[in-house]
Scaffold this motif. Structure first.
Motif, short mmCIF file in Angstrom:
data_model
loop_
_atom_site.label_atom_id
_atom_site.label_comp_id
_atom_site.label_asym_id
_atom_site.label_seq_id
_atom_site.Cartn_x
_atom_site.Cartn_y
_atom_site.Cartn_z
N ASN A 48 0.75 -1.19 0.19
CA ASN A 48 0.06 -0.15 -0.19
C ASN A 48 0.89 1.24 0.03
OD1 ASN A 48 -1.76 2.36 0.81
ND2 ASN A 48 -2.93 0.96 2.12
N ASP A 62 -0.27 4.49 -0.74
CA ASP A 62 -1.15 5.32 -0.67
C ASP A 62 -1.12 6.08 0.67
OD1 ASP A 62 -2.45 5.15 -2.91
OD2 ASP A 62 -4.42 4.38 -2.26
N ASP A 63 -0.96 5.10 1.84
CA ASP A 63 -0.49 5.79 3.34
C ASP A 63 0.64 6.87 3.10
OD1 ASP A 63 -2.45 4.82 4.70
OD2 ASP A 63 -1.22 3.08 5.60
N CYS A 108 -0.17 10.03 1.28
CA CYS A 108 -1.01 10.79 2.23
C CYS A 108 -0.34 11.48 3.35
CB CYS A 108 -2.17 9.79 2.85
SG CYS A 108 -3.57 9.40 1.55
N ASN A 157 -19.51 22.53 -7.59
CA ASN A 157 -19.34 21.29 -6.65
C ASN A 157 -17.88 20.78 -6.47
OD1 ASN A 157 -22.55 19.32 -7.33
ND2 ASN A 157 -22.33 21.16 -6.02
N GLN A 158 -17.10 21.05 -7.60
CA GLN A 158 -15.78 20.39 -7.62
C GLN A 158 -14.95 21.36 -7.30
OE1 GLN A 158 -15.68 18.25 -11.56
NE2 GLN A 158 -17.42 16.82 -10.49
N PRO A 165 -15.45 23.06 -2.69
CA PRO A 165 -14.56 22.49 -1.63
C PRO A 165 -13.43 23.52 -1.21
CG PRO A 165 -14.90 21.10 -3.54
CD PRO A 165 -15.77 22.44 -3.72
N MET A 166 -12.97 23.47 0.03
CA MET A 166 -11.73 24.51 0.20
C MET A 166 -10.68 23.72 -0.28
SD MET A 166 -12.66 26.29 2.86
CE MET A 166 -11.59 26.66 3.96
N LYS A 225 -9.56 24.50 -3.40
CA LYS A 225 -9.46 24.74 -4.77
C LYS A 225 -9.21 26.02 -5.14
CE LYS A 225 -10.53 20.33 -5.41
NZ LYS A 225 -11.77 19.70 -6.10
N ARG A 282 -11.86 18.32 13.07
CA ARG A 282 -12.12 19.26 12.06
C ARG A 282 -13.17 19.32 11.41
NH1 ARG A 282 -9.24 23.23 10.23
NH2 ARG A 282 -9.05 22.55 8.11
N PHE A 319 -14.72 20.87 8.31
CA PHE A 319 -13.73 21.33 7.29
C PHE A 319 -12.95 19.83 6.62
CE2 PHE A 319 -14.24 25.19 9.21
CZ PHE A 319 -14.66 25.89 8.08
N ASP A 345 -11.94 14.17 -2.40
CA ASP A 345 -11.51 15.40 -3.27
C ASP A 345 -12.71 16.40 -3.33
OD1 ASP A 345 -9.29 13.80 -3.53
OD2 ASP A 345 -9.49 13.94 -5.73
N ASP A 346 -13.77 16.22 -3.56
CA ASP A 346 -14.85 16.94 -3.80
C ASP A 346 -15.63 17.51 -2.44
OD1 ASP A 346 -13.82 17.25 -6.38
OD2 ASP A 346 -15.64 15.87 -7.19
N TRP A 347 -15.12 17.09 -1.28
CA TRP A 347 -15.93 17.13 0.01
C TRP A 347 -15.98 18.79 0.10
CZ3 TRP A 347 -19.16 15.91 3.49
CH2 TRP A 347 -19.41 16.41 4.62
N CYS A 402 -5.23 -2.11 1.05
CA CYS A 402 -5.70 -0.71 1.40
C CYS A 402 -5.63 -0.38 2.90
CB CYS A 402 -7.29 -0.89 1.13
SG CYS A 402 -8.21 -1.58 1.99
N SER A 403 -5.76 0.60 3.32
CA SER A 403 -5.60 1.22 4.79
C SER A 403 -7.02 0.89 5.34
CB SER A 403 -5.20 2.58 4.74
OG SER A 403 -5.72 3.17 6.06
N LYS A 421 -10.41 7.13 3.73
CA LYS A 421 -9.87 8.54 3.53
C LYS A 421 -8.66 8.46 3.46
CE LYS A 421 -11.11 12.04 5.44
NZ LYS A 421 -11.09 13.11 6.56
N LYS A 422 -7.70 7.26 3.44
CA LYS A 422 -6.48 7.23 3.15
C LYS A 422 -5.95 6.57 1.88
CE LYS A 422 -4.55 7.42 7.65
NZ LYS A 422 -3.66 6.67 9.16
N THR A 423 -7.17 6.38 1.15
CA THR A 423 -6.89 5.81 -0.13
C THR A 423 -6.96 6.95 -1.14
OG1 THR A 423 -8.11 3.68 0.27
CG2 THR A 423 -7.98 4.32 -1.99
N ARG A 424 -5.93 7.11 -2.18
CA ARG A 424 -5.93 8.03 -3.23
C ARG A 424 -6.83 7.54 -4.21
NH1 ARG A 424 -1.64 9.36 -5.60
NH2 ARG A 424 -1.95 11.48 -5.78
#
Lengths: 258, 151
Positions: free
Chosen positions: A13, A15-16, A19, A192-193, A197-198, A200, B63, B66, B97-99, B135-136, B140-143
């Protein structure tokens, strides 16, 4: 290490790590850059461009036309953050435009609800938005205003609400703005996209919509890689007399003081 | 953080008083721990999930709003859907991404219901086996790589 990094192992993995790296970068930016900086001279700006003759010439151009500047944090919200600070600070020092602005700000919530935004989420942001505006109305000191506006919680609420105002305006004027939306998206999808969102980043379309929704004119000085010795100016809307002045460097907006 | 609690209280009240069709929150369990919600979803009539019941779990960080909530399916019935992995993780752009802070538990539920309702064929994502292995635990830690909005 370098060799290992090239060997992609599909059962691992990654992704961790990605991120975590992303969070580190965000934290470094937050630690190093205040939401809105103190007043800075253009000579201080120049220190970022020691070996860059073109940018130094362009800073000299700004120096001839503006007194000083403030930087904002590069977190993707800089346009909204810079605009809000610059405009409210101006109202604090000269309140002739205040009654007009306050009326638009007060009414905006009902307009957003009418456009289909859920009342109970909008309410929170609108409340904080109005609290900040009312502090300005009561003539807090410049220092008090700075403290208030650079409180992350309050500042982010303020930014969210400006984003919602832009989204609302784009959706209200959908027939016009659809021509400027890229990627075959509807105006609502774009909002929306790319607006709500913050973090952007903002483009011409965001600035055009905010200017129109609030009736506040903006001049942007573009400092880019072009080899002319001067910054290019753009007024929103075209031909208007600006009241907020912003500096644009690739992907970033700061505040200018004429 | 106080603003997170204030916001969640408001959302809970709105969702209990006026829940969207097919969405039910377990209010008693939530008042014990406001940072973790379980929401019951019903497969909409006339869709491939008609008559099925699902459970969505929400976890909120300090948070919120946000930061987006962590949302996944839990329980015995994970919907067989091209965007839902067998471990309950959901590939839906508003969850990362779109949150936007203007979204809410209610809008997430509606998006999930709509995602389920537009499904024509019940099947897992093509990369399910590999994903659930690597996966995690936290989706949310997945891209995520978002594609194909039609299902």
């Amino acid at each position: 290490m370098a060799e290992g990094a090239l060997n992609y192992d599909p059962s691992k993995n990654y992704d961790d790590q990605t991120c975590a790296q992303q969070r580190d970068i965000e934290k470094a930016i937050a630690d190093e850059q205040p939401l809105v900086s103190d007043i800075l001279s253009f000579d201080e700006l120049k220190t970022e461009y020691q070996d860059d003759e073109i940018f130094k010439l362009k800073i000299d151009d700004l120096k001839g036309r503006y007194k000083h500047m403030r930087k904002t944090r590069g977190d993707g919200n800089c346009f909204f953050r810079a605009f809000g600070f610059a405009y409210l600070e101006q109202l604090l020092n000269n309140n002739t435009d205040f009654p007009r602005f306050k009326e638009i700000a007060s009414k905006s919530k009902d307009e957003l609800v009418a456009l289909g935004f859920p009342q109970f989420t909008i309410e929170d942001f609108h409340e904080t938005f109005m609290e900040v505006i009312e502090k300005v109305e009561k003539k807090c000191t410049n220092e008090e205003f700075y403290q208030l506006y650079t409180d992350q919680g309050i500042s982010d609420y303020f930014v969210v609400y400006l984003r919602l105002i832009v989204s609302g305006h784009l959706q209200k004027e959908e027939d016009f703005f659809i021509h400027f939306v890229e990627g075959g998206r509807t105006v609502k999808e774009f909002c929306n996209q790319e607006v709500e969102p913050m973090h952007k980043e903002s483009d011409h379309i965001h600035i055009t919509a905010l200017t129109a929704a609030l009736g506040v004119n903006i001049r942007v000085e573009y400092m880019d890689r072009g080899d002319t010795p001067k910054c290019n100016q753009h007024d929103f809307p075209d031909g208007s007399r600006p009241s907020v002045y912003l500096l644009y460097r690739p992907s970033h907006y700061d505040i200018l003081y004429p | 953080m106080a603003s997170m609690e204030k916001r969640l209280q408001k959302e809970l009240l709105a969702l209990t008083k006026d829940p969207p069709v097919g969405v039910k929150v377990n209010t008693d369990a939530i008042t014990k721990n406001l940072a973790e919600w379980t929401v019951d979803l019903e497969g909409a009539p006339g869709t491939v999930f008609e008559g099925e019941n699902f459970q969505l779990q929400f976890k909120f960080g300090s948070r919120y709003p946000f930061d987006s909530p962590q949302v996944m399916f839990i329980g015995p019935n994970i919907p067989l859907h091209p965007h839902v992995y067998s471990n309950g993780h959901i590939c839906l752009s508003i969850l990362t991404d779109d949150w936007s802070p203007a979204l809410s538990v209610q809008s997430v539920c509606l998006s999930v219901v709509s995602m389920l309702s537009s499904c024509k064929e019940k099947k897992r994502p093509p990369d399910n086996a590999l994903y659930v292995k690597t996966c995690s635990k936290n989706p949310k830690k997945t891209r995520w790589w978002y594609h194909d909005d039609s299902v």
